[in-house]
Design a protein around this motif. Structure first.
Motif, PDB file in Angstrom:
ATOM      1  N   CYS A   1       0.875  -1.170   0.000  1.00 45.73           N
ATOM      2  CA  CYS A   1       0.000   0.000   0.000  1.00 45.73           C
ATOM      3  C   CYS A   1       0.915   1.224   0.000  1.00 45.73           C
ATOM      4  CB  CYS A   1      -0.905   0.027   1.220  1.00 45.73           C
ATOM      5  SG  CYS A   1      -2.015  -1.384   1.375  1.00 45.73           S
ATOM      6  N   ALA A   2       0.835   2.030  -1.052  1.00 43.91           N
ATOM      7  CA  ALA A   2       1.703   3.196  -1.206  1.00 43.91           C
ATOM      8  C   ALA A   2       0.848   4.455  -1.218  1.00 43.91           C
ATOM      9  CB  ALA A   2       2.509   3.095  -2.503  1.00 43.91           C
ATOM     10  N   ARG A   3       1.254   5.458  -0.438  1.00 43.63           N
ATOM     11  CA  ARG A   3       0.467   6.692  -0.307  1.00 43.63           C
ATOM     12  C   ARG A   3       1.227   7.884  -0.872  1.00 43.63           C
ATOM     13  NH1 ARG A   3      -0.972   8.315   5.661  1.00 43.63           N
ATOM     14  NH2 ARG A   3       1.268   8.793   5.687  1.00 43.63           N
ATOM     15  N   ARG A   4       0.562   8.625  -1.734  1.00 42.88           N
ATOM     16  CA  ARG A   4       1.105   9.879  -2.271  1.00 42.88           C
ATOM     17  C   ARG A   4      -0.053  10.830  -2.529  1.00 42.88           C
ATOM     18  NH1 ARG A   4       4.635   9.100  -7.454  1.00 42.88           N
ATOM     19  NH2 ARG A   4       2.622   9.274  -8.527  1.00 42.88           N
ATOM     20  N   HIS A   5       0.137  12.106  -2.231  1.00 47.70           N
ATOM     21  CA  HIS A   5      -0.955  13.079  -2.320  1.00 47.70           C
ATOM     22  C   HIS A   5      -2.162  12.617  -1.504  1.00 47.70           C
ATOM     23  CE1 HIS A   5       1.342  15.180  -5.339  1.00 47.70           C
ATOM     24  NE2 HIS A   5       1.296  14.162  -6.164  1.00 47.70           N
ATOM     25  N   GLY A   6      -1.900  11.896  -0.423  1.00 50.19           N
ATOM     26  CA  GLY A   6      -2.971  11.430   0.439  1.00 50.19           C
ATOM     27  C   GLY A   6      -3.684  10.188  -0.036  1.00 50.19           C
ATOM     28  N   LEU A   7      -3.519   9.815  -1.291  1.00 47.89           N
ATOM     29  CA  LEU A   7      -4.209   8.676  -1.887  1.00 47.89           C
ATOM     30  C   LEU A   7      -3.372   7.413  -1.751  1.00 47.89           C
ATOM     31  CD1 LEU A   7      -5.319  10.711  -4.972  1.00 47.89           C
ATOM     32  CD2 LEU A   7      -6.949   9.522  -3.486  1.00 47.89           C
ATOM     33  N   ILE A   8      -4.043   6.275  -1.555  1.00 44.29           N
ATOM     34  CA  ILE A   8      -3.343   5.029  -1.271  1.00 44.29           C
ATOM     35  C   ILE A   8      -3.638   3.987  -2.346  1.00 44.29           C
ATOM     36  CG2 ILE A   8      -3.058   3.142   0.380  1.00 44.29           C
ATOM     37  CD1 ILE A   8      -3.848   5.100   2.589  1.00 44.29           C
ATOM     38  N   ALA A   9      -2.576   3.536  -3.015  1.00 41.03           N
ATOM     39  CA  ALA A   9      -2.671   2.452  -3.996  1.00 41.03           C
ATOM     40  C   ALA A   9      -2.482   1.126  -3.276  1.00 41.03           C
ATOM     41  CB  ALA A   9      -1.607   2.623  -5.080  1.00 41.03           C
ATOM     42  N   ASN A  10      -3.348   0.158  -3.554  1.00 44.55           N
ATOM     43  CA  ASN A  10      -3.300  -1.152  -2.907  1.00 44.55           C
ATOM     44  C   ASN A  10      -3.142  -2.235  -3.968  1.00 44.55           C
ATOM     45  OD1 ASN A  10      -4.537  -0.265  -0.075  1.00 44.55           O
ATOM     46  ND2 ASN A  10      -5.821   0.623  -1.669  1.00 44.55           N
ATOM     47  N   LEU A  11      -2.187  -3.144  -3.777  1.00 41.83           N
ATOM     48  CA  LEU A  11      -2.034  -4.243  -4.723  1.00 41.83           C
ATOM     49  C   LEU A  11      -1.271  -5.399  -4.092  1.00 41.83           C
ATOM     50  CD1 LEU A  11       0.680  -3.353  -7.392  1.00 41.83           C
ATOM     51  CD2 LEU A  11       0.196  -1.890  -5.458  1.00 41.83           C
ATOM     52  N   THR A  12      -1.552  -6.587  -4.597  1.00 35.47           N
ATOM     53  CA  THR A  12      -0.865  -7.817  -4.176  1.00 35.47           C
ATOM     54  C   THR A  12      -0.325  -8.509  -5.409  1.00 35.47           C
ATOM     55  OG1 THR A  12      -2.210  -8.149  -2.192  1.00 35.47           O
ATOM     56  CG2 THR A  12      -1.180 -10.111  -3.142  1.00 35.47           C
ATOM     57  N   ARG A  13       0.889  -9.042  -5.305  1.00 25.30           N
ATOM     58  CA  ARG A  13       1.485  -9.774  -6.420  1.00 25.30           C
ATOM     59  C   ARG A  13       2.089 -11.082  -5.923  1.00 25.30           C
ATOM     60  NH1 ARG A  13      -1.295  -6.809  -8.667  1.00 25.30           N
ATOM     61  NH2 ARG A  13      -0.825  -5.295 -10.312  1.00 25.30           N
ATOM     62  N   TRP A  14       2.112 -12.075  -6.817  1.00 26.55           N
ATOM     63  CA  TRP A  14       2.701 -13.381  -6.532  1.00 26.55           C
ATOM     64  C   TRP A  14       3.837 -13.630  -7.505  1.00 26.55           C
ATOM     65  CZ3 TRP A  14       0.974 -17.007  -2.835  1.00 26.55           C
ATOM     66  CH2 TRP A  14      -0.181 -16.628  -2.131  1.00 26.55           C
ATOM     67  N   VAL A  15       4.896 -14.282  -7.015  1.00 26.42           N
ATOM     68  CA  VAL A  15       6.035 -14.609  -7.861  1.00 26.42           C
ATOM     69  C   VAL A  15       6.504 -16.020  -7.517  1.00 26.42           C
ATOM     70  CG1 VAL A  15       7.683 -13.548  -6.252  1.00 26.42           C
ATOM     71  CG2 VAL A  15       8.306 -13.804  -8.655  1.00 26.42           C
ATOM     72  N   ARG A  16       6.987 -16.715  -8.531  1.00 27.36           N
ATOM     73  CA  ARG A  16       7.443 -18.093  -8.344  1.00 27.36           C
ATOM     74  C   ARG A  16       8.716 -18.318  -9.156  1.00 27.36           C
ATOM     75  NH1 ARG A  16       6.306 -23.210  -7.200  1.00 27.36           N
ATOM     76  NH2 ARG A  16       4.235 -22.854  -6.369  1.00 27.36           N
ATOM     77  N   VAL A  17       9.640 -19.104  -8.579  1.00 27.75           N
ATOM     78  CA  VAL A  17      10.829 -19.542  -9.303  1.00 27.75           C
ATOM     79  C   VAL A  17      10.482 -20.875  -9.970  1.00 27.75           C
ATOM     80  CG1 VAL A  17      13.237 -20.242  -9.121  1.00 27.75           C
ATOM     81  CG2 VAL A  17      12.360 -18.386  -7.672  1.00 27.75           C
TER      82      VAL A  17
END
Length: 355
Positions: free
Chosen positions: A208-224
């Protein structure tokens, strides 16, 4: 004093003021905004915090006859020079006094805490300038995860990966409000704070990243390496649950209605029918991590141009992105075209990155 900085006067703020004034019964009444979400919203994303977990160092008094920022005296210079929109009156109180000590003999004063649902609804539909800022933040955050996870190494620890991602978020001019990593041995945890465990051959990354008061939310998966068939099947089924949430997110409905439809999709996709009880399912997005989080009795009405971040999950499976309700369409904001995806009901959805 009146702030007169070189920052642009936001075309949005007059509309925000009108939205608030429409909630006030008397012409001479006003509302005191004091929550981090409401103050940042009204002040066009000003950084009104000194601690990521602390209360705002400023509040705003808004009415038809007043538009005034109140800050602590030791914060006023920075706010005036670097944060506040132009043209606002700024009052100060001593650093040791409550901000509300400035609110003396104000007739018709209402406090945000007494009208929280109405104020939340007033900020729900994103206006053009704030939407443009939000879109850019979401796109840059998604691209940041793509860049960092393409070089994923199973030998890294969860903390090392979290540190790299956090540094990247700060370089974007944003706050790393949430950075969680679950390596291969910790995938059952829904809120996996990073540890010294190696990430191994499979990991979930939540940001969750916040800039200008707004919050971006995301989830990612990675596999070898190549995925296991059961992981692919679990991923397909959790995307189907998310599709139920996205399909139910329509203007004029309420968040609790969407929650009921999304929760019902677990059993329809061969998960435990009560799986939705094991983790919150997301809700509206914007100036808070969830604004608000959807619960069985959350009557907030969905609006056009409102952002959402649903996050259905099950053991070893989760999907989360920030999206916008744009008319009758769901438009993903945190989907990076360089990240692998599948199309579900016409919407590109992220799948596991193989490295």
């Amino acid at each position: 004093m009146t702030v007169n900085t070189t920052s642009e006067i936001s075309a949005d703020r007059a509309l925000k003021r009108e939205r608030l004034c429409s909630l006030l019964r008397a012409e001479d009444s006003s509302v005191w905004l004091s929550s981090p979400a409401a103050v940042a919203w009204y002040l066009d994303g000003a950084r009104i915090h000194t601690s990521l977990v602390g209360p705002p160092v400023a509040g705003v008094l808004v009415g038809r006859d007043v538009e005034q920022v109140v800050s602590f005296s030791n914060e006023a210079d920075r706010l005036a020079a670097e944060e506040l929109p132009a043209g606002l009156e700024l009052r100060t109180v001593p650093w040791h006094a409550p901000l509300e000590s400035a609110l003396v003999d104000i007739p018709g004063l209402r406090r945000e805490v007494d009208m929280e649902p109405e104020v939340r609804a007033a900020r729900a539909a994103l206006l053009p300038r704030e939407l443009a800022r939000f879109e850019q933040l979401c796109a840059e955050t998604a691209a940041l995860l793509t860049t960092h996870l393409r070089t994923f190494s199973s030998r890294r620890t969860e903390r090392q990966l979290a540190a790299e991602i956090s540094a990247g978020i700060v370089e974007l001019g944003a706050d790393p409000v949430v950075v969680m990593i679950a390596g291969a041995t910790r995938l059952t945890y829904r809120h996996p704070l990073p540890t010294d465990a190696p990430v191994g051959d499979r990991a979930m990354i939540v940001v969750c990243a916040r800039r200008h008061g707004l919050i971006a939310n995301l989830t990612r998966w990675v596999r070898v390496g190549a995925p296991h068939p059961e992981d692919l099947e679990r991923e397909r089924r959790i995307l189907a649950v998310e599709a139920a949430y996205l399909g139910a997110t329509r203007q004029g409905r309420t968040l609790d209605q969407v929650l009921r439809e999304g929760a019902a999709a677990y059993a329809e996709n061969d998960f435990d029918a009560e799986e939705w009880q094991n983790h919150h399912q997301g809700g509206a997005a914007g100036y808070a991590g969830r604004d608000p989080r959807a619960a069985p009795e959350t009557p907030d009405m969905i609006q056009d141009q409102q952002a959402f971040a649903w996050n259905p999950s099950a053991p070893g499976a989760k999907v989360e992105d920030t999206v916008l309700l744009d008319g009758a369409e769901i438009r993903p904001l945190t989907v990076d075209p360089s990240w692998p995806s599948v199309t579900v009901n016409g919407i590109p959805r992220p799948v596991t990155l193989e490295v």
